[in-house]
Design a protein around this motif. Sequence first.
Motif, PDB file in Angstrom:
ATOM      1  N   GLY A 127      97.161  10.492  42.842  1.00 28.20           N
ATOM      2  CA  GLY A 127      96.513   9.250  42.477  1.00 28.20           C
ATOM      3  C   GLY A 127      96.142   8.740  41.073  1.00 28.20           C
ATOM      4  O   GLY A 127      95.172   8.123  40.429  1.00 28.20           O
ATOM      5  N   HIS A 157     105.570   7.813  44.848  1.00 28.25           N
ATOM      6  CA  HIS A 157     106.066   7.458  45.402  1.00 28.25           C
ATOM      7  C   HIS A 157     104.849   7.125  46.079  1.00 28.25           C
ATOM      8  O   HIS A 157     104.055   6.720  46.460  1.00 28.25           O
ATOM      9  CB  HIS A 157     107.144   7.711  46.509  1.00 28.25           C
ATOM     10  CG  HIS A 157     107.208   6.252  47.927  1.00 28.25           C
ATOM     11  ND1 HIS A 157     106.730   5.082  47.387  1.00 28.25           N
ATOM     12  CD2 HIS A 157     106.984   6.284  48.919  1.00 28.25           C
ATOM     13  CE1 HIS A 157     106.982   4.248  47.976  1.00 28.25           C
ATOM     14  NE2 HIS A 157     106.843   4.928  49.199  1.00 28.25           N
ATOM     15  N   GLU A 206     101.665   8.460  44.354  1.00 27.28           N
ATOM     16  CA  GLU A 206     101.244   7.352  43.423  1.00 27.28           C
ATOM     17  C   GLU A 206     101.132   8.119  42.260  1.00 27.28           C
ATOM     18  O   GLU A 206     100.090   7.867  41.159  1.00 27.28           O
ATOM     19  CB  GLU A 206      99.576   6.940  44.327  1.00 27.28           C
ATOM     20  CG  GLU A 206     100.709   5.843  45.185  1.00 27.28           C
ATOM     21  CD  GLU A 206      99.776   4.720  45.768  1.00 27.28           C
ATOM     22  OE1 GLU A 206      98.647   4.492  45.390  1.00 27.28           O
ATOM     23  OE2 GLU A 206     100.196   4.040  46.499  1.00 27.28           O
ATOM     24  N   ARG A 245     100.484   8.022  37.967  1.00 25.00           N
ATOM     25  CA  ARG A 245     100.965   7.054  37.408  1.00 25.00           C
ATOM     26  C   ARG A 245     101.725   7.588  36.005  1.00 25.00           C
ATOM     27  O   ARG A 245     100.716   8.624  35.886  1.00 25.00           O
ATOM     28  CB  ARG A 245      99.935   6.182  36.978  1.00 25.00           C
ATOM     29  CG  ARG A 245      99.527   5.194  38.830  1.00 25.00           C
ATOM     30  CD  ARG A 245      98.629   4.434  39.115  1.00 25.00           C
ATOM     31  NE  ARG A 245      97.583   5.390  38.854  1.00 25.00           N
ATOM     32  CZ  ARG A 245      95.937   4.690  38.283  1.00 25.00           C
ATOM     33  NH1 ARG A 245      96.043   3.805  38.042  1.00 25.00           N
ATOM     34  NH2 ARG A 245      95.539   5.677  39.385  1.00 25.00           N
TER      35      ARG A 245
END
Length: 345
Positions: free
Chosen positions: A257, A280, A283, A285
């Motif tokens: 995350g 995926h 998550e 980023r």
Amino acid sequence: MTPGMQRCAYLVEPERVEIREVPIPAPAEGQVLLRLERALAGGTDRKAFARGHPQIPMPGPFGHRYAGTVAALGSAAPAFEVGQPVMGVHSAPCLACALCRKERWHLCPDVMKEKVLGAFAQYLCVPAPVARQNLFPRPTWLGPDHATLLEPLACVVHGMELLDWRGVERVLVLGLGSCGLLFAQLLPRYTKAARAGAGRRAARLELGRCFGLNPVWDVGSAALAEQLPAAERFDCVIECTGRLEGWREAFDRTAPGGQVLLFGGIPRGTAFAVDSYRLHYEEVRVLGSFHFSPRDVAKAREHLLSGELELDPLISGCVPLAQLPEALRRLQKGDGIQYAIDPWA
Ligand SMILES: [Zn+2]
């Protein structure tokens, strides 16, 4: 010096800088001629000196971070006064293309079309779009050395603005060069998160600590993996090493995350493989951060004009223009963070 002539550094080829005597340019329509007081030799210049740079033609005038006073104005130039102290950055977007219309000014294909090159000189003609958008009056209390930091500060602000600070509890700054140390100083203005750092060279690690990073790991003596369990991850990792290993380390240290800001550029065509599971299912980023927009420059100006940033430690000395090659070689050896260049000494 012959009247009407000035000294200007040319990057002729990698590892070769020549100080040439060239005519002082006359400002064309919309342009502003500056009598330069200082330029800054930093990481981009070091890289260009070592291996060339896609944005710096060779042979050609060298240097893009500057501060000075207005010497002459072209017709229809912005309303500066001759003698006025100014500061600025080296580029400006076109404001008309599809990306500019979407406020992605930093990605404008023409952002470097008319840019400042030739800051390692006594005089500099600021191109019209830059003079119009990104050249500003400078209060007399802000010295020219500090004012040259407007450009790197704008790049750092751009990275800061890309990050989503909601829920961020732990930040890692990876790489403690001039930009990593600017990130360290700006972080408390964006987040209350705990801030750690990792870098090389005792003086820079100490500066990181002074600017509130805690702990600071010395990755010059042993890899971070040997000092910190692999499970230790951060909500936000700011990568400032500009090396592929740094990108890998930054990605690996980003928590599920979390966000990794890839700030330090690496050569075009470099493959950067990551585990798709982390993208995926976790998550993570991945954010690239390049250049700045006029909005970032405005915020960088606010930070600079707050007078609260500690900028002296980021400038390792001031050297005469003739010693620019030596200053660049010192940077190559890791001796100093960046050097102010005095064109009149
Ligand atoms: Zn544009």
